[in-house]
Design a protein around this motif. Structure first.
Motif, PDB file in Angstrom:
ATOM      1  N   ASN A  23       0.830  -1.211   0.000  1.00  0.00           N
ATOM      2  CA  ASN A  23       0.000   0.000   0.000  1.00  0.00           C
ATOM      3  C   ASN A  23       0.860   1.254   0.000  1.00  0.00           C
ATOM      4  O   ASN A  23       0.615   2.200  -0.757  1.00  0.00           O
ATOM      5  N   ILE A  24       1.864   1.272   0.859  1.00  0.00           N
ATOM      6  CA  ILE A  24       2.725   2.445   0.994  1.00  0.00           C
ATOM      7  C   ILE A  24       3.467   2.720  -0.308  1.00  0.00           C
ATOM      8  O   ILE A  24       3.521   3.850  -0.802  1.00  0.00           O
ATOM      9  N   ILE A  25       4.046   1.667  -0.895  1.00  0.00           N
ATOM     10  CA  ILE A  25       4.832   1.841  -2.120  1.00  0.00           C
ATOM     11  C   ILE A  25       3.921   2.193  -3.301  1.00  0.00           C
ATOM     12  O   ILE A  25       4.270   3.039  -4.135  1.00  0.00           O
ATOM     13  N   ALA A  26       2.744   1.575  -3.369  1.00  0.00           N
ATOM     14  CA  ALA A  26       1.809   1.890  -4.456  1.00  0.00           C
ATOM     15  C   ALA A  26       1.348   3.345  -4.356  1.00  0.00           C
ATOM     16  O   ALA A  26       1.257   4.054  -5.371  1.00  0.00           O
ATOM     17  N   ASN A  27       1.055   3.800  -3.131  1.00  0.00           N
ATOM     18  CA  ASN A  27       0.648   5.196  -2.946  1.00  0.00           C
ATOM     19  C   ASN A  27       1.780   6.144  -3.318  1.00  0.00           C
ATOM     20  O   ASN A  27       1.543   7.225  -3.867  1.00  0.00           O
ATOM     21  N   ALA A  28       3.014   5.760  -3.000  1.00  0.00           N
ATOM     22  CA  ALA A  28       4.168   6.579  -3.372  1.00  0.00           C
ATOM     23  C   ALA A  28       4.284   6.669  -4.896  1.00  0.00           C
ATOM     24  O   ALA A  28       4.610   7.729  -5.443  1.00  0.00           O
ATOM     25  N   ALA A  29       4.017   5.561  -5.581  1.00  0.00           N
ATOM     26  CA  ALA A  29       4.069   5.552  -7.045  1.00  0.00           C
ATOM     27  C   ALA A  29       3.012   6.478  -7.631  1.00  0.00           C
ATOM     28  O   ALA A  29       3.264   7.201  -8.609  1.00  0.00           O
ATOM     29  N   ILE A  30       1.823   6.463  -7.037  1.00  0.00           N
ATOM     30  CA  ILE A  30       0.746   7.346  -7.508  1.00  0.00           C
ATOM     31  C   ILE A  30       1.134   8.807  -7.318  1.00  0.00           C
ATOM     32  O   ILE A  30       0.981   9.633  -8.223  1.00  0.00           O
ATOM     33  N   ARG A  31       1.637   9.126  -6.119  1.00  0.00           N
ATOM     34  CA  ARG A  31       2.045  10.509  -5.851  1.00  0.00           C
ATOM     35  C   ARG A  31       3.137  10.959  -6.828  1.00  0.00           C
ATOM     36  O   ARG A  31       3.092  12.075  -7.361  1.00  0.00           O
ATOM     37  N   LYS A  45      -6.254  15.250 -12.883  1.00  0.00           N
ATOM     38  CA  LYS A  45      -5.483  14.276 -12.117  1.00  0.00           C
ATOM     39  C   LYS A  45      -6.215  12.944 -12.006  1.00  0.00           C
ATOM     40  O   LYS A  45      -5.594  11.875 -12.053  1.00  0.00           O
ATOM     41  N   ASN A  46      -7.519  12.990 -11.860  1.00  0.00           N
ATOM     42  CA  ASN A  46      -8.293  11.746 -11.852  1.00  0.00           C
ATOM     43  C   ASN A  46      -8.161  11.017 -13.184  1.00  0.00           C
ATOM     44  O   ASN A  46      -8.042   9.792 -13.237  1.00  0.00           O
ATOM     45  N   LYS A  79      -6.391   7.356 -13.839  1.00  0.00           N
ATOM     46  CA  LYS A  79      -7.100   6.285 -14.541  1.00  0.00           C
ATOM     47  C   LYS A  79      -6.263   5.777 -15.717  1.00  0.00           C
ATOM     48  O   LYS A  79      -6.131   4.564 -15.929  1.00  0.00           O
ATOM     49  N   GLU A  80      -5.679   6.709 -16.486  1.00  0.00           N
ATOM     50  CA  GLU A  80      -4.861   6.317 -17.637  1.00  0.00           C
ATOM     51  C   GLU A  80      -3.599   5.579 -17.190  1.00  0.00           C
ATOM     52  O   GLU A  80      -3.170   4.618 -17.839  1.00  0.00           O
ATOM     53  N   TYR A  81      -3.008   6.026 -16.096  1.00  0.00           N
ATOM     54  CA  TYR A  81      -1.802   5.379 -15.550  1.00  0.00           C
ATOM     55  C   TYR A  81      -2.107   3.929 -15.172  1.00  0.00           C
ATOM     56  O   TYR A  81      -1.384   3.004 -15.544  1.00  0.00           O
TER      57      TYR A  81
END
Length: 277
Positions: free
Chosen positions: A115-123, A261-262, A266-268
């Motif tokens: 979760n932490i790493i995925a959220n970091a990737a999103i940010r 950003k949404n 979504k595209e990412y």
């Protein structure tokens, strides 16, 4: 799930007899104090020989700040340090007991890590793709710049049955006073006492049958057939209507940024999924 567990942990920490925190940059502590004060400027405490880095403390403080009204004050920083030290002694005791080897604990750690790493990737993705003003203005023009809407000013009389509504329309056809009939007949007492006045509204603020009927009417006319909604039967008098200009870009800029950003997120995600097996 994570928030609940973190809350329980924090409650447990606060209930523990807090250990005295060390002073930054030196000072002596007693041998009974596991939070040693000897640091090299990169540590905020040393617990049983294990250093607590400033980076770890800052990360904890940042997470904690969201729920602390006095975040950043000296008292808050001291409380945060006490909690970090208390967490460390509990953590060390858990390691001694082998709890880190428990399969359920390991699975939870792995989930939290992901979760932490995925959220970091999103940010990171959103930060490196921060929309420019030009991109936002283009989105604004496409979605809002040419958007036109209409507002209506109307009165209504609400009754329980179609028969009652038809009777009111018959009285209006004979010259009856709309405001007087609204005050006498309408079960919507809030507007009824004002002669049925609803003020200005756009279509989204009214139930669909009412909004559709108002949009189809001429100014100064009342509905010749009753309009049914889930509230009952309406007789509507359209007093006026007006076109609404789209909101100015500067007033909706942050909303546009959020929309973009949404879309980027979504595209990412779709791009990653399309490459995954």
């Amino acid at each position: 799930m994570c928030k609940t567990r973190n809350t329980l942990l924090l409650a447990a920490l606060l209930s523990v007899a807090m250990l005295p925190a060390c002073n930054k940059g030196g000072g002596s502590t007693s041998s009974a104090n596991p939070a040693a004060a000897k640091t090299d400027g990169k540590e905020v405490a040393v617990v049983n020989g294990t250093p607590i880095s400033k980076e770890m403390f800052d990360a904890y403080s940042k997470q904690r700040a969201a729920s602390q009204p006095n975040a950043g004050t000296p008292d808050d920083q001291k409380a945060a340090l006490d909690e970090v030290v208390s967490r460390e002694v509990i953590y060390q005791d858990a390691l001694k007991g082998g709890l880190d080897k428990n399969p359920d604990v390991q699975a939870e750690i792995e989930n939290l890590k992901r979760n932490i790493i995925a959220n970091a990737a999103i940010r990171h993705h959103l930060e490196v793709n921060e929309p420019t003003d030009a991109v936002m203005k283009k989105e604004y023009e496409e979605k809002m710049g040419n958007m036109k809407s209409k507002e209506y000013k109307a009165k209504h009389i609400l009754v329980k049955t179609e028969t009652e509504a038809k009777d009111i329309i018959a009285q209006l056809d004979k010259g009856g006073d709309f405001a007087k009939l609204a005050a006498e007949k309408s079960v919507d007492t809030a507007s009824g006492k004002d002669g049925g006045e609803l003020g200005w509204f756009d279509g989204s603020q009214m139930v669909k049958p009412f909004a559709d009927a108002a949009a189809a009417m001429e100014k100064g006319k009342y509905s010749k057939t009753p309009v049914q909604s889930q509230f009952g039967w309406h007789v509507i008098l359209l007093e006026d209507s007006r076109e609404l200009a789209p909101p100015e870009f500067d007033k909706v800029k942050e909303n546009v940024r959020g929309i973009i950003k949404n879309k980027q997120l979504k595209e990412y995600l779709e791009g990653l999924k399309s490459k995954a097996k």
